[in-house]
Write a protein that holds these residues in place. Sequence first.
Motif, PDB file in Angstrom:
ATOM      1  N   LEU A 116       0.825  -1.182   0.060  1.00 53.90           N
ATOM      2  CA  LEU A 116      -0.023   0.004  -0.036  1.00 53.90           C
ATOM      3  C   LEU A 116       0.923   1.256   0.110  1.00 53.90           C
ATOM      4  N   ASP A 117       1.986   1.250   0.788  1.00 50.53           N
ATOM      5  CA  ASP A 117       2.869   2.338   0.862  1.00 50.53           C
ATOM      6  C   ASP A 117       3.386   2.675  -0.472  1.00 50.53           C
ATOM      7  N   LYS A 118       3.947   1.542  -1.344  1.00 52.98           N
ATOM      8  CA  LYS A 118       4.402   1.654  -2.639  1.00 52.98           C
ATOM      9  C   LYS A 118       3.536   2.007  -3.653  1.00 52.98           C
ATOM     10  N   MET A 119       2.219   1.680  -3.489  1.00 52.87           N
ATOM     11  CA  MET A 119       1.358   2.315  -4.320  1.00 52.87           C
ATOM     12  C   MET A 119       0.764   3.721  -4.039  1.00 52.87           C
ATOM     13  N   HIS A 120       0.961   4.163  -2.845  1.00 49.36           N
ATOM     14  CA  HIS A 120       0.780   5.606  -2.835  1.00 49.36           C
ATOM     15  C   HIS A 120       2.004   6.423  -3.456  1.00 49.36           C
ATOM     16  N   GLU A 121       3.091   5.986  -3.339  1.00 52.90           N
ATOM     17  CA  GLU A 121       4.268   6.716  -3.993  1.00 52.90           C
ATOM     18  C   GLU A 121       4.187   6.458  -5.384  1.00 52.90           C
ATOM     19  N   PHE A 122       3.726   5.468  -5.914  1.00 56.69           N
ATOM     20  CA  PHE A 122       3.431   5.159  -7.568  1.00 56.69           C
ATOM     21  C   PHE A 122       2.215   6.208  -7.993  1.00 56.69           C
ATOM     22  N   ILE A 123       1.141   6.182  -7.084  1.00 55.07           N
ATOM     23  CA  ILE A 123      -0.003   7.270  -7.636  1.00 55.07           C
ATOM     24  C   ILE A 123       0.235   8.737  -7.615  1.00 55.07           C
ATOM     25  N   ASP A 124       1.223   8.682  -6.600  1.00 53.76           N
ATOM     26  CA  ASP A 124       1.793  10.267  -6.341  1.00 53.76           C
ATOM     27  C   ASP A 124       2.078  10.930  -7.767  1.00 53.76           C
ATOM     28  N   GLN A 125       2.705  10.154  -8.623  1.00 56.93           N
ATOM     29  CA  GLN A 125       3.331  10.574  -9.872  1.00 56.93           C
ATOM     30  C   GLN A 125       2.160  11.170 -10.878  1.00 56.93           C
ATOM     31  N   PHE A 126       1.005  10.743 -10.457  1.00 52.48           N
ATOM     32  CA  PHE A 126      -0.302  10.962 -11.421  1.00 52.48           C
ATOM     33  C   PHE A 126      -1.120  12.462 -10.694  1.00 52.48           C
ATOM     34  N   GLY A 127      -0.114  13.085  -9.721  1.00 48.58           N
ATOM     35  CA  GLY A 127      -0.918  14.358  -8.959  1.00 48.58           C
ATOM     36  C   GLY A 127      -0.585  15.650  -9.987  1.00 48.58           C
ATOM     37  N   GLU A 128      -1.430  15.998 -10.462  1.00 51.95           N
ATOM     38  CA  GLU A 128      -1.641  17.358 -11.400  1.00 51.95           C
ATOM     39  C   GLU A 128      -2.639  18.193 -11.270  1.00 51.95           C
ATOM     40  N   THR A 129      -2.426  19.381 -11.401  1.00 50.17           N
ATOM     41  CA  THR A 129      -3.475  20.551 -11.529  1.00 50.17           C
ATOM     42  C   THR A 129      -3.292  21.540 -12.582  1.00 50.17           C
ATOM     43  N   ARG A 130      -4.348  21.995 -13.310  1.00 53.00           N
ATOM     44  CA  ARG A 130      -4.277  22.823 -14.249  1.00 53.00           C
ATOM     45  C   ARG A 130      -3.940  24.318 -13.782  1.00 53.00           C
ATOM     46  N   VAL A 131      -2.911  24.944 -14.538  1.00 51.75           N
ATOM     47  CA  VAL A 131      -2.618  26.101 -13.724  1.00 51.75           C
ATOM     48  C   VAL A 131      -3.204  27.430 -14.656  1.00 51.75           C
ATOM     49  N   ASP A 132      -3.770  27.067 -16.026  1.00 49.39           N
ATOM     50  CA  ASP A 132      -4.215  28.228 -16.910  1.00 49.39           C
ATOM     51  C   ASP A 132      -5.333  27.776 -17.730  1.00 49.39           C
ATOM     52  N   SER A 133      -5.774  28.654 -18.876  1.00 50.64           N
ATOM     53  CA  SER A 133      -6.725  27.980 -19.566  1.00 50.64           C
ATOM     54  C   SER A 133      -6.432  27.475 -20.682  1.00 50.64           C
ATOM     55  N   PHE A 134      -5.078  27.242 -20.888  1.00 52.43           N
ATOM     56  CA  PHE A 134      -4.423  26.549 -22.158  1.00 52.43           C
ATOM     57  C   PHE A 134      -4.128  25.196 -21.545  1.00 52.43           C
ATOM     58  N   ASN A 135      -4.673  24.625 -20.453  1.00 50.91           N
ATOM     59  CA  ASN A 135      -4.621  23.475 -19.844  1.00 50.91           C
ATOM     60  C   ASN A 135      -3.183  23.188 -19.665  1.00 50.91           C
ATOM     61  N   ASN A 136      -2.382  23.673 -19.072  1.00 51.11           N
ATOM     62  CA  ASN A 136      -1.060  23.664 -18.840  1.00 51.11           C
ATOM     63  C   ASN A 136      -1.116  23.022 -17.329  1.00 51.11           C
ATOM     64  N   LEU A 137      -0.175  22.194 -17.174  1.00 53.03           N
ATOM     65  CA  LEU A 137      -0.664  21.151 -15.813  1.00 53.03           C
ATOM     66  C   LEU A 137       0.889  21.499 -15.051  1.00 53.03           C
ATOM     67  N   GLU A 138       0.601  21.307 -13.677  1.00 57.89           N
ATOM     68  CA  GLU A 138       1.968  21.267 -12.846  1.00 57.89           C
ATOM     69  C   GLU A 138       1.771  20.314 -11.797  1.00 57.89           C
ATOM     70  N   GLU A 139       2.773  19.876 -11.198  1.00 57.10           N
ATOM     71  CA  GLU A 139       2.729  18.757 -10.064  1.00 57.10           C
ATOM     72  C   GLU A 139       1.845  19.324  -8.947  1.00 57.10           C
ATOM     73  N   ILE A 140       1.081  18.287  -8.335  1.00 59.46           N
ATOM     74  CA  ILE A 140       0.200  18.679  -7.096  1.00 59.46           C
ATOM     75  C   ILE A 140       0.415  17.273  -5.923  1.00 59.46           C
ATOM     76  N   GLY A 141       0.558  17.660  -4.741  1.00 56.73           N
ATOM     77  CA  GLY A 141       0.455  16.649  -3.937  1.00 56.73           C
ATOM     78  C   GLY A 141      -0.934  15.876  -3.621  1.00 56.73           C
ATOM     79  N   ILE A 142      -1.169  14.647  -3.851  1.00 54.33           N
ATOM     80  CA  ILE A 142      -2.481  13.836  -3.554  1.00 54.33           C
ATOM     81  C   ILE A 142      -2.651  13.645  -2.198  1.00 54.33           C
ATOM     82  N   VAL A 143      -4.041  13.954  -1.605  1.00 52.43           N
ATOM     83  CA  VAL A 143      -4.273  13.752  -0.540  1.00 52.43           C
ATOM     84  C   VAL A 143      -5.051  12.427  -0.590  1.00 52.43           C
ATOM     85  N   THR A 144      -4.958  11.300   0.329  1.00 55.60           N
ATOM     86  CA  THR A 144      -5.690  10.232   0.378  1.00 55.60           C
ATOM     87  C   THR A 144      -6.211   9.963   1.497  1.00 55.60           C
ATOM     88  N   ALA A 145      -7.424   9.566   2.028  1.00 58.52           N
ATOM     89  CA  ALA A 145      -7.930   8.882   3.291  1.00 58.52           C
ATOM     90  C   ALA A 145      -7.859   7.341   2.826  1.00 58.52           C
TER      91      ALA A 145
END
Length: 212
Positions: A116-145
Motif C-alpha cells: 500500500l505504501d509503494k502504491m501511494h508513492e506510485f500514484i503520487d506521480q499522477f498528481g497534477e493540477t491545471r494552472v491556466d486556460s491553456f490546460n497547462n499542468l503542474e505537479e500537485i500532492g495527492i491527499v488520500t484517506a
Amino acid sequence: FPVTIKAKGKGGSVIKYFEKKEFNASIVDYFNLGEWKGKGAERMGILNQPILEGELEKWAKTFHPKTGEKLGKSSKNGLDDAYLQTVFSPPKDFSLIYFLDTNLQKELEEDWNYTLDKMHEFIDQFGETRVDSFNNLEEIGIVTAQFKHETARATDKNGKEIRPDPQLHAHMLKSRLGIDKDGKGRKLENRKLFFNQLVIGTYGRAAIVTGK
C-alpha cells in the motif's frame, strides 16, 4: 490485483459510509480508523495520522482536517465529488492464507502494508493540477484517506447482517483537492488516475510479490 475507481456518490454517501452513518454491522468492526496518506497529506503535516470523526467531511469542505484552516474553494457539487472512491484488493488466496496461517500472518501483514505504501508513492506521480486556460499542468500532492479492512462488509444489499468473508482490501479515497508546493489547495486533475487503473493494478501485483 483489482483496482476500481468511481467518480462520486450521492449526497456525500462516501463520507457517511466511513463516518458510520449508513451501516452498523455488529458482527465485525468494519469501520476501523483510517489514516491520511499521500504527498499532499505530507505537505499538510498529517501523513500517517489517524482520521478522526468529522475529518472526512471537514476536508471535503476544503478545511484542513486537523487545524480547520481554509485551504481551497468548495466544489459547486458539494460533498458528492469530494473524493474518488478507489479500492485495492490483493488476490483472494493472499487473504485466505493471511487468516488461516497464523505463523505467516505478521509477515503477510508487513507485505500488505509495504504494498500500500509503494502504491501511494506510485500514484503520487499522477498528481497534477491545471494552472491556466491553456490546460497547462503542474505537479500537485495527492491527499488520500486510507481505510484498511480485513473482511467484506457484514451486511448484504438489504442491510441484513451476514457472516463476512475474509477479504483484505484498502479503500483509498483520493481527494479532489490536492496540495501544491506552496501548501495551497488546488483542484486535482483526475484523468490520469482513470486512464492508468490497469497500470496501477499491475504495479500493485509486482509490489506484493516483491514484499518488504
